[in-house]
Write an enzyme that holds these catalytic residues in place. Structure first.
Site, short mmCIF file in Angstrom:
data_model
loop_
_atom_site.label_atom_id
_atom_site.label_comp_id
_atom_site.label_asym_id
_atom_site.label_seq_id
_atom_site.Cartn_x
_atom_site.Cartn_y
_atom_site.Cartn_z
N PHE A 73 0.80 -1.23 0.00
CA PHE A 73 0.00 0.00 0.00
C PHE A 73 0.83 1.28 0.00
O PHE A 73 0.33 2.36 -0.32
CB PHE A 73 -0.95 0.02 1.22
CG PHE A 73 -0.28 0.44 2.50
CD1 PHE A 73 -0.11 1.80 2.78
CD2 PHE A 73 0.19 -0.48 3.41
CE1 PHE A 73 0.53 2.21 3.96
CE2 PHE A 73 0.82 -0.08 4.59
CZ PHE A 73 0.99 1.27 4.85
N CYS A 87 9.63 1.89 3.44
CA CYS A 87 10.48 0.78 3.84
C CYS A 87 11.91 1.25 4.07
O CYS A 87 12.72 0.52 4.61
CB CYS A 87 10.43 -0.33 2.82
SG CYS A 87 11.13 0.20 1.26
N LYS A 135 -1.06 -7.41 -9.26
CA LYS A 135 -2.06 -7.45 -8.19
C LYS A 135 -1.68 -6.37 -7.19
O LYS A 135 -0.83 -6.56 -6.33
CB LYS A 135 -2.03 -8.84 -7.53
CG LYS A 135 -3.32 -9.31 -6.88
CD LYS A 135 -3.75 -8.48 -5.69
CE LYS A 135 -2.92 -8.67 -4.45
NZ LYS A 135 -3.24 -7.62 -3.43
N SER A 194 5.19 -6.95 3.56
CA SER A 194 5.74 -7.24 4.89
C SER A 194 6.50 -8.58 4.87
O SER A 194 6.25 -9.43 4.02
CB SER A 194 4.60 -7.30 5.90
OG SER A 194 3.68 -8.30 5.50
N ARG A 200 -5.84 -1.92 -0.70
CA ARG A 200 -6.13 -0.64 -0.04
C ARG A 200 -5.88 0.56 -0.94
O ARG A 200 -6.38 1.64 -0.70
CB ARG A 200 -5.30 -0.53 1.25
CG ARG A 200 -5.85 -1.50 2.31
CD ARG A 200 -5.07 -1.45 3.57
NE ARG A 200 -3.82 -2.21 3.47
CZ ARG A 200 -2.97 -2.33 4.46
NH1 ARG A 200 -3.20 -1.75 5.61
NH2 ARG A 200 -1.88 -3.04 4.31
N GLU A 241 8.95 -4.00 13.38
CA GLU A 241 8.72 -2.94 12.40
C GLU A 241 7.44 -2.19 12.80
O GLU A 241 6.35 -2.76 12.78
CB GLU A 241 8.54 -3.52 11.00
CG GLU A 241 8.31 -2.44 9.97
CD GLU A 241 8.12 -2.96 8.54
OE1 GLU A 241 7.47 -4.00 8.36
OE2 GLU A 241 8.59 -2.27 7.62
P1 NAD Z 1 1.41 -6.61 3.13
O1 NAD Z 1 2.43 -7.68 3.27
O2 NAD Z 1 0.27 -6.61 4.07
O3 NAD Z 1 0.74 -6.68 1.66
C1 NAD Z 1 1.53 -6.72 0.50
C2 NAD Z 1 0.74 -7.43 -0.61
O4 NAD Z 1 0.49 -8.78 -0.22
C3 NAD Z 1 -0.62 -6.79 -0.89
O5 NAD Z 1 -0.85 -6.83 -2.29
C4 NAD Z 1 -1.59 -7.69 -0.13
O6 NAD Z 1 -2.88 -7.73 -0.74
C5 NAD Z 1 -0.92 -9.06 -0.20
N1 NAD Z 1 -1.17 -9.88 1.01
C6 NAD Z 1 -1.39 -9.42 2.28
N2 NAD Z 1 -1.56 -10.46 3.12
C7 NAD Z 1 -1.43 -11.59 2.39
C8 NAD Z 1 -1.48 -12.98 2.69
N3 NAD Z 1 -1.70 -13.42 3.94
N4 NAD Z 1 -1.30 -13.86 1.70
C9 NAD Z 1 -1.07 -13.45 0.44
N5 NAD Z 1 -1.01 -12.14 0.08
C10 NAD Z 1 -1.18 -11.22 1.04
O7 NAD Z 1 2.19 -5.23 3.14
P2 NAD Z 1 1.59 -3.75 3.21
O8 NAD Z 1 1.03 -3.54 4.58
O9 NAD Z 1 0.73 -3.49 2.03
O10 NAD Z 1 2.92 -2.88 3.01
C11 NAD Z 1 3.79 -2.51 4.05
C12 NAD Z 1 4.96 -3.45 4.16
O11 NAD Z 1 5.69 -3.46 2.95
C13 NAD Z 1 5.96 -3.02 5.22
O12 NAD Z 1 6.37 -4.16 5.93
C14 NAD Z 1 7.09 -2.42 4.42
O13 NAD Z 1 8.35 -2.43 5.06
C15 NAD Z 1 7.08 -3.29 3.23
N6 NAD Z 1 7.75 -2.66 2.09
C16 NAD Z 1 8.97 -3.12 1.75
C17 NAD Z 1 9.66 -2.53 0.70
C18 NAD Z 1 11.01 -3.01 0.31
O14 NAD Z 1 11.51 -2.58 -0.72
N7 NAD Z 1 11.65 -3.87 1.06
C19 NAD Z 1 9.06 -1.47 0.00
C20 NAD Z 1 7.81 -1.03 0.39
C21 NAD Z 1 7.15 -1.64 1.44
#
Ligand code: NAD
Length: 493
Positions: free
Chosen positions: A153, A285, A177, A230, A181, A386
């Site tokens: 998101f 991140c 995909k 995450s 949100r 985090e």
């Molecule tokens: P998230 O892991 O909740 O969701 C990421 C994606 O996975 C979304 O498209 C979501 O729909 C999907 N998803 C969520 N739960 C799932 C599940 N149980 N099974 C399968 N798919 C699922 O992450 P978020 O809250 O959208 O984003 C924030 C996180 O992303 C933070 O931890 C941040 O550090 C990380 N992030 C990392 C980087 C990087 O480059 N390392 C960059 C941006 C964000």
């Protein structure tokens, strides 16, 4: 600012379609609580249709010469520039970050389109004549087929663009995909890409959550998965995707440290660290979330960061003069506030306390004020968690070795920075800090599009990172051809 509620559609085989599964999630403006749109909870049937459309388009698309494939990207870049403000506003509305931050992320996203326009050169292989007498060897890079991209998101426009331009420029077809949100920016970006005349099926977008992700992970025609989100979800996707024989790259969560050395220049250092910790309400991140003050830096930094955090103007990111927007949701606000409470219970002092922040006229907004937590015990579970909100923890170390040891113990390895005027300290840090992105007097160590967006330890699973040459390596496979053409087998010439 007008906020129209719309129905988000999937983009499959060149058509905008309602999801088969029907049910939808409300997309909220986190600053106002207003419903902006309803996003479909697409599932296996939608994914199946998207993957089939992508698979059906692949053979023709891979045969389009690279120099012609990038013509679509040149047009795409111009359309993104033309609609720059409109997309930035969508990002602000669905994500909450300020307009300046939304413009910044879109700019970084567009840079990836520009880099991918170099595919005719970047995708070249290599060769050698006469590896043995009369035998030549050549390496070509070929696209993989259908690839899938799953995004978070916090950067609704930039993170999809870390992948999309490279995947299609290399000759793959794609299913994206986005986070359920924040589906609006990518919807607009896909509309603009469609306007370039890109053949149907090359880009497909399926909205949804876990069911859509699982269907992508299990579909046999999907060759590769790129994920950002995450760490627990990254681990799950890496395991399930790999078990199904796919190539997977997963960028996970972070807990980024900055070392404030006693010889750092106080004013600029404080300003840059405050921007890093509180920019995008800490939901980057690469945001700094722990400042390790070394030696005498403890006193002045605590005082100056407290002042900087207290002075930030919090509000609707679309309003002029606002320096920090809301966090993504009420659930996120509650989670962040309970982590601040936990920090205080574990012995930290809330030098600036953002719990219960109220913004006049925006009672339904998900606001957490800038927070400084001083004295989190280095080994506590909060030091390892985090928070992903506008919370900067302060830890003290006697010297650079103790500070580096604190970073090393952390399970994440996305980014770290040092602020110093000593070349020797900077060099030692650059060499020894166990993170994939390192900043020297830089607050957000974000690699440009032509460098890999690195990340180590619990922040990354895989081999090839996003962006630049790594992206081309990830989205192609190598074919090695060994050729012998004896003269005596050919007709005389
Ligand atoms: P998230 O892991 O909740 O969701 C990421 C994606 O996975 C979304 O498209 C979501 O729909 C999907 N998803 C969520 N739960 C799932 C599940 N149980 N099974 C399968 N798919 C699922 O992450 P978020 O809250 O959208 O984003 C924030 C996180 O992303 C933070 O931890 C941040 O550090 C990380 N992030 C990392 C980087 C990087 O480059 N390392 C960059 C941006 C964000």
């Amino acid at each position: 600012m007008s906020e129209m509620k719309k129905e988000v559609l999937n983009y499959i085989g060149g058509e905008w379609r309602a999801p088969v599964s029907g049910a939808g999630l409300e997309v909220l403006n986190p600053a106002t609580g207003a419903v902006l749109a309803v996003s479909p909870e697409g599932g296996a049937a939608d994914v199946k249709a998207a993957v089939e459309a992508a698979a059906g388009a692949f053979e023709e698309w891979r045969a389009v010469p690279p120099v012609e494939r990038v013509q679509y990207l040149f047009r795409f870049k111009h359309l993104l520039e033309e609609h720059f403000e409109e997309i930035a506003l969508l990002v602000t509305q669905e994500n909450g970050k300020t307009l300046a931050e939304a413009r910044g992320e879109l700019r970084r996203g567009i840079e990836n389109v520009e880099v991918a326009c170099g595919i005719p050169t970047l995708m070249q292989g290599y060769n050698l004549e006469d590896v043995a007498r009369g035998i030549d060897e050549l390496m070509f890079r070929q696209p993989l087929g259908v690839v899938a991209v799953i995004t978070p998101f916090n950067f609704p426009a930039m993170i999809p663009l870390w992948f999309l331009p490279y995947a299609i420029a290399c000759g793959n077809t794609l299913v994206m995909k986005p986070s359920d949100r924040v589906p609006l920016a990518l919807t607009r970006i896909a509309e603009l890409l469609a306007e370039t005349g890109l053949p149907a099926g090359v880009l497909n977008v399926v909205n949804g959550g876990k069911a859509a992700v699982d269907a992508l992970l299990d579909h046999p025609a999907v060759q590769a998965i790129s994920f950002v989100g995450s760490t627990p979800v990254a681990r799950y996707i890496y395991a399930r995707g790999s078990a199904n024989g796919k190539r997977v790259q997963c960028q996970g969560g972070a807990k980024n440290h900055v070392l404030v050395m006693p010889d750092a220049e106080p004013e600029t250092t404080t300003q840059i660290i405050a921007d890093s910790a509180y920019g995008c309400a800490g939901q980057r991140c690469l945001a700094v979330s722990v400042a390790v003050t070394v030696g005498e830096a403890r006193g002045w930094f605590r005082e100056s960061i407290t002042k900087a955090a207290s002075g930030l103007k919090v509000g609707d990111g679309a309003a002029a003069g606002v320096q920090m927007g809301p966090v993504i949701s009420q659930a996120s606000r509650q989670r962040i506030e309970s982590l601040i409470t936990k920090g205080v219970e574990q012995g930290a002092q809330a030098a600036v306390d953002g719990r219960g922040a109220v913004v006049a006229g925006l009672g339904a907004g998900s606001f957490v004020g800038p927070t400084v937590l001083d004295g989190i015990p280095a080994g506590s579970d909060l030091a390892e968690t985090e928070i992903f909100g506008p919370v900067l923890s302060l830890i003290h170390a006697a010297d650079i070795d103790e500070a580096l040891a604190i970073i090393s113990k952390n399970s994440f390895g996305n980014a770290s920075s040092i602020f110093t005027s000593s070349g020797a300290a900077a060099r030692k840090f650059r060499n020894q800090s166990p993170t994939g992105n390192v900043g020297v007097n830089i607050g957000v160590a974000a690699p440009m599009a032509y460098f890999p967006f690195s990340g180590w330890k619990g922040s990354f699973l895989g081999v090839m990172h996003a962006q630049g040459r790594d992206a081309i390596e990830f989205y192609t496979d190598k074919k090695v051809v060994i050729e012998r053409w004896p003269r005596e087998w050919s007709r005389k010439f």
